[in-house]
Design a protein around this motif. Sequence first.
Motif, PDB file in Angstrom:
ATOM      1  N   TYR A  94       0.839  -1.209   0.000  1.00  0.00           N
ATOM      2  CA  TYR A  94       0.000   0.000   0.000  1.00  0.00           C
ATOM      3  C   TYR A  94       0.871   1.256   0.000  1.00  0.00           C
ATOM      4  O   TYR A  94       0.498   2.287  -0.569  1.00  0.00           O
ATOM      5  CB  TYR A  94      -0.961  -0.009   1.188  1.00  0.00           C
ATOM      6  CG  TYR A  94      -2.149  -0.916   0.957  1.00  0.00           C
ATOM      7  CD1 TYR A  94      -3.110  -0.601  -0.003  1.00  0.00           C
ATOM      8  CD2 TYR A  94      -2.306  -2.098   1.681  1.00  0.00           C
ATOM      9  CE1 TYR A  94      -4.186  -1.426  -0.242  1.00  0.00           C
ATOM     10  CE2 TYR A  94      -3.393  -2.938   1.448  1.00  0.00           C
ATOM     11  CZ  TYR A  94      -4.333  -2.596   0.483  1.00  0.00           C
ATOM     12  OH  TYR A  94      -5.404  -3.423   0.246  1.00  0.00           O
ATOM     13  N   LYS A  95       2.051   1.175   0.631  1.00  0.00           N
ATOM     14  CA  LYS A  95       2.980   2.307   0.621  1.00  0.00           C
ATOM     15  C   LYS A  95       3.500   2.535  -0.807  1.00  0.00           C
ATOM     16  O   LYS A  95       3.680   3.677  -1.237  1.00  0.00           O
ATOM     17  CB  LYS A  95       4.144   2.028   1.577  1.00  0.00           C
ATOM     18  CG  LYS A  95       4.900   3.270   1.974  1.00  0.00           C
ATOM     19  CD  LYS A  95       4.069   4.155   2.891  1.00  0.00           C
ATOM     20  CE  LYS A  95       4.726   5.493   3.121  1.00  0.00           C
ATOM     21  NZ  LYS A  95       3.924   6.381   3.950  1.00  0.00           N
ATOM     22  N   LEU A  96       3.744   1.439  -1.548  1.00  0.00           N
ATOM     23  CA  LEU A  96       4.148   1.560  -2.959  1.00  0.00           C
ATOM     24  C   LEU A  96       3.110   2.366  -3.734  1.00  0.00           C
ATOM     25  O   LEU A  96       3.457   3.282  -4.489  1.00  0.00           O
ATOM     26  CB  LEU A  96       4.253   0.168  -3.600  1.00  0.00           C
ATOM     27  CG  LEU A  96       5.563  -0.596  -3.538  1.00  0.00           C
ATOM     28  CD1 LEU A  96       5.426  -1.890  -4.325  1.00  0.00           C
ATOM     29  CD2 LEU A  96       6.720   0.216  -4.098  1.00  0.00           C
ATOM     30  N   VAL A  97       1.830   2.010  -3.549  1.00  0.00           N
ATOM     31  CA  VAL A  97       0.748   2.717  -4.246  1.00  0.00           C
ATOM     32  C   VAL A  97       0.777   4.195  -3.880  1.00  0.00           C
ATOM     33  O   VAL A  97       0.684   5.072  -4.743  1.00  0.00           O
ATOM     34  CB  VAL A  97      -0.626   2.098  -3.881  1.00  0.00           C
ATOM     35  CG1 VAL A  97      -1.768   2.946  -4.427  1.00  0.00           C
ATOM     36  CG2 VAL A  97      -0.724   0.675  -4.411  1.00  0.00           C
ATOM     37  N   GLU A  98       0.951   4.475  -2.584  1.00  0.00           N
ATOM     38  CA  GLU A  98       0.952   5.861  -2.099  1.00  0.00           C
ATOM     39  C   GLU A  98       2.108   6.655  -2.711  1.00  0.00           C
ATOM     40  O   GLU A  98       1.919   7.781  -3.197  1.00  0.00           O
ATOM     41  CB  GLU A  98       1.083   5.835  -0.567  1.00  0.00           C
ATOM     42  CG  GLU A  98       0.829   7.154   0.112  1.00  0.00           C
ATOM     43  CD  GLU A  98       1.041   7.047   1.626  1.00  0.00           C
ATOM     44  OE1 GLU A  98       1.825   7.850   2.163  1.00  0.00           O
ATOM     45  OE2 GLU A  98       0.451   6.144   2.248  1.00  0.00           O
ATOM     46  N   VAL A  99       3.307   6.070  -2.722  1.00  0.00           N
ATOM     47  CA  VAL A  99       4.491   6.769  -3.247  1.00  0.00           C
ATOM     48  C   VAL A  99       4.353   6.976  -4.759  1.00  0.00           C
ATOM     49  O   VAL A  99       4.586   8.074  -5.274  1.00  0.00           O
ATOM     50  CB  VAL A  99       5.786   5.997  -2.904  1.00  0.00           C
ATOM     51  CG1 VAL A  99       6.984   6.568  -3.667  1.00  0.00           C
ATOM     52  CG2 VAL A  99       6.051   6.043  -1.403  1.00  0.00           C
ATOM     53  N   PHE A 100       3.961   5.928  -5.493  1.00  0.00           N
ATOM     54  CA  PHE A 100       3.815   6.056  -6.951  1.00  0.00           C
ATOM     55  C   PHE A 100       2.735   7.089  -7.295  1.00  0.00           C
ATOM     56  O   PHE A 100       2.877   7.844  -8.252  1.00  0.00           O
ATOM     57  CB  PHE A 100       3.461   4.703  -7.586  1.00  0.00           C
ATOM     58  CG  PHE A 100       4.600   3.709  -7.595  1.00  0.00           C
ATOM     59  CD1 PHE A 100       5.915   4.120  -7.429  1.00  0.00           C
ATOM     60  CD2 PHE A 100       4.361   2.356  -7.774  1.00  0.00           C
ATOM     61  CE1 PHE A 100       6.961   3.206  -7.437  1.00  0.00           C
ATOM     62  CE2 PHE A 100       5.398   1.436  -7.789  1.00  0.00           C
ATOM     63  CZ  PHE A 100       6.704   1.862  -7.616  1.00  0.00           C
ATOM     64  N   THR A 101       1.660   7.132  -6.503  1.00  0.00           N
ATOM     65  CA  THR A 101       0.596   8.117  -6.760  1.00  0.00           C
ATOM     66  C   THR A 101       1.097   9.530  -6.501  1.00  0.00           C
ATOM     67  O   THR A 101       0.762  10.462  -7.232  1.00  0.00           O
ATOM     68  CB  THR A 101      -0.645   7.801  -5.888  1.00  0.00           C
ATOM     69  OG1 THR A 101      -1.037   6.448  -6.121  1.00  0.00           O
ATOM     70  CG2 THR A 101      -1.803   8.718  -6.232  1.00  0.00           C
ATOM     71  N   GLU A 102       1.924   9.710  -5.451  1.00  0.00           N
ATOM     72  CA  GLU A 102       2.516  11.033  -5.178  1.00  0.00           C
ATOM     73  C   GLU A 102       3.380  11.484  -6.355  1.00  0.00           C
ATOM     74  O   GLU A 102       3.389  12.655  -6.715  1.00  0.00           O
ATOM     75  CB  GLU A 102       3.392  10.964  -3.921  1.00  0.00           C
ATOM     76  CG  GLU A 102       2.606  10.881  -2.627  1.00  0.00           C
ATOM     77  CD  GLU A 102       2.285  12.257  -2.054  1.00  0.00           C
ATOM     78  OE1 GLU A 102       3.010  13.215  -2.341  1.00  0.00           O
ATOM     79  OE2 GLU A 102       1.276  12.340  -1.319  1.00  0.00           O
ATOM     80  N   TYR A 103       4.095  10.537  -6.946  1.00  0.00           N
ATOM     81  CA  TYR A 103       5.000  10.866  -8.055  1.00  0.00           C
ATOM     82  C   TYR A 103       4.257  11.087  -9.366  1.00  0.00           C
ATOM     83  O   TYR A 103       4.549  12.030 -10.106  1.00  0.00           O
ATOM     84  CB  TYR A 103       6.029   9.742  -8.246  1.00  0.00           C
ATOM     85  CG  TYR A 103       7.343   9.996  -7.534  1.00  0.00           C
ATOM     86  CD1 TYR A 103       8.450  10.491  -8.213  1.00  0.00           C
ATOM     87  CD2 TYR A 103       7.474   9.739  -6.173  1.00  0.00           C
ATOM     88  CE1 TYR A 103       9.651  10.731  -7.563  1.00  0.00           C
ATOM     89  CE2 TYR A 103       8.666   9.975  -5.506  1.00  0.00           C
ATOM     90  CZ  TYR A 103       9.757  10.472  -6.214  1.00  0.00           C
ATOM     91  OH  TYR A 103      10.943  10.719  -5.567  1.00  0.00           O
ATOM     92  N   VAL A 118      12.343   6.010 -13.262  1.00  0.00           N
ATOM     93  CA  VAL A 118      12.011   6.508 -11.924  1.00  0.00           C
ATOM     94  C   VAL A 118      11.452   5.378 -11.057  1.00  0.00           C
ATOM     95  O   VAL A 118      11.778   5.269  -9.874  1.00  0.00           O
ATOM     96  CB  VAL A 118      10.991   7.677 -12.011  1.00  0.00           C
ATOM     97  CG1 VAL A 118      10.617   8.172 -10.622  1.00  0.00           C
ATOM     98  CG2 VAL A 118      11.567   8.821 -12.820  1.00  0.00           C
ATOM     99  N   VAL A 119      10.622   4.508 -11.657  1.00  0.00           N
ATOM    100  CA  VAL A 119      10.030   3.400 -10.887  1.00  0.00           C
ATOM    101  C   VAL A 119      11.136   2.481 -10.359  1.00  0.00           C
ATOM    102  O   VAL A 119      11.118   2.096  -9.180  1.00  0.00           O
ATOM    103  CB  VAL A 119       9.017   2.607 -11.741  1.00  0.00           C
ATOM    104  CG1 VAL A 119       8.590   1.324 -11.030  1.00  0.00           C
ATOM    105  CG2 VAL A 119       7.785   3.460 -12.027  1.00  0.00           C
ATOM    106  N   SER A 137       7.530   9.778   0.732  1.00  0.00           N
ATOM    107  CA  SER A 137       7.660  10.329  -0.627  1.00  0.00           C
ATOM    108  C   SER A 137       8.278  11.726  -0.629  1.00  0.00           C
ATOM    109  O   SER A 137       8.980  12.096  -1.567  1.00  0.00           O
ATOM    110  CB  SER A 137       6.305  10.347  -1.336  1.00  0.00           C
ATOM    111  OG  SER A 137       5.372  11.061  -0.589  1.00  0.00           O
ATOM    112  N   LYS A 138       8.034  12.510   0.427  1.00  0.00           N
ATOM    113  CA  LYS A 138       8.621  13.865   0.471  1.00  0.00           C
ATOM    114  C   LYS A 138      10.149  13.789   0.494  1.00  0.00           C
ATOM    115  O   LYS A 138      10.836  14.568  -0.148  1.00  0.00           O
ATOM    116  CB  LYS A 138       8.128  14.612   1.709  1.00  0.00           C
ATOM    117  CG  LYS A 138       6.696  15.099   1.621  1.00  0.00           C
ATOM    118  CD  LYS A 138       6.399  16.092   2.730  1.00  0.00           C
ATOM    119  CE  LYS A 138       4.953  16.528   2.723  1.00  0.00           C
ATOM    120  NZ  LYS A 138       4.032  15.520   3.274  1.00  0.00           N
ATOM    121  N   ILE A 139      10.677  12.833   1.273  1.00  0.00           N
ATOM    122  CA  ILE A 139      12.130  12.670   1.362  1.00  0.00           C
ATOM    123  C   ILE A 139      12.669  12.087   0.057  1.00  0.00           C
ATOM    124  O   ILE A 139      13.691  12.548  -0.465  1.00  0.00           O
ATOM    125  CB  ILE A 139      12.506  11.757   2.556  1.00  0.00           C
ATOM    126  CG1 ILE A 139      11.957  12.332   3.877  1.00  0.00           C
ATOM    127  CG2 ILE A 139      14.005  11.535   2.630  1.00  0.00           C
ATOM    128  CD1 ILE A 139      12.388  13.746   4.210  1.00  0.00           C
TER     129      ILE A 139
END
Length: 433
Positions: A94-103, A118-119, A137-139
């Motif tokens: 779920y963190k993967l989904v969150e980070v990829f969505t932020e990007y 990038v992926v 994702s911010k970092i």
Amino acid sequence: SYLSTAVGQLSAPQHGDVSLLVQVLICRNYKGDVDMVEIDHFLPLLMQQEEEGLICPVMSHGNVHFLWIKHNNLYLVATTNKNSNASLVYSFLYKLVEVFTEYFKELEEESIQDNFVVVYELLDELMDFGFPQTTDSKILQEYITQEGAKLEVAKSKVPTTVTNAVSWRSEGIKYKKNEVFIDVIESINVLVNANGSVMSSDIVGSIKLKTMLSGMPELRLGLNDRVLFALTGRDKGKTVAMEDVKFHQCVRLSRFESDRTISFIPPDGESELMSYRINTHVKPLIWIESVIEKFSHSRVEIMVKAKGQFKKQSVANNVEVRVPVPSDADSPKFKTSTGHAKYVPEKNLVVWTIKSFPGGKEYLMRAHFGLPSVENDEMEGKPPITVNFEIPYFTVSGIQVRYMKIIEKSGYQALPWVRYITQSGDYQLRTNA
């Protein structure tokens, strides 16, 4: 957790063809102990389970386990041959989904294909040798950018946050005006049976921050927490008993466990500080009474009454009452005492929208539909009426932010702002019709 990760794409090759094609878009084998051809067994296992009506989040082939989630048209699959911590694996997916969505704003097949470099960069930073690493994702955005030319330059300078004890906040942040905004958002889940009895109810809460503070501030948040009041011998006023409390990684858990103090150095910008659940009997804030009469081969008459069962000084905004209707209904006619109703045929629903619904008020909606003379042979279920709403400046549990202390070595003054919101979660009322 030892795992490899594959991201698969789901597509139907031909109209009406029951076979499905899954193409592995991208994969990363972190340990090399699971052969990547094992992913070929994933889809046949999934299809077999779908046919049997027994879809399971964990599937096995030989000694290899597949832990998977679906997002849009993608399957994200982790493979492992160890007895891994499943909750950690799912948190990572779920963190993967969150980070990829932020990007990429949207996570779907095209965004993966358009951003392969990038992926791969992100997959290498998010996990190392099967162990989750930097997942903020911010970092990550400080040194993995989406402009290819910058990637090589950025790599040479890794931000200190990655090696810091405070990995979620960069040093040297400056604001002209120091402020922190606190949102306390509670969602009400309610299930009411056709006789008007509440079958189940609970409150799921979240405290979100928008932090605009210079330097490395230390924050302390005080709530009217029942356990804290009992520990300190203060038992005055309303308190709440929070369960299933989950914190952002910035909160010092040892401090909370010893004296219930919520102490932390916050991430910059927006973040969810904590979530909680309150297992309590909740009176439905918007009560619905419905009469649905079907006259065979001719028409269906619907009468819905909505009543605001909350304080008169509060107002529910953007209320939507969704009433199911038979799939073969036509020729809708509506009459409402407030708001407006519309027929949504693709969802077999009447949606009654009320922009502003004060507490204590009652409103009525009547709907008339024609039915075809030939009866629909298919047996239809009895979907419930669902309600969406939002009530600002109000929490149903009575949770309160008692204080927010902001301490920073430069000694600046900062303003905390608090806002309370109650909204509908899974809010269902069953009908007799």
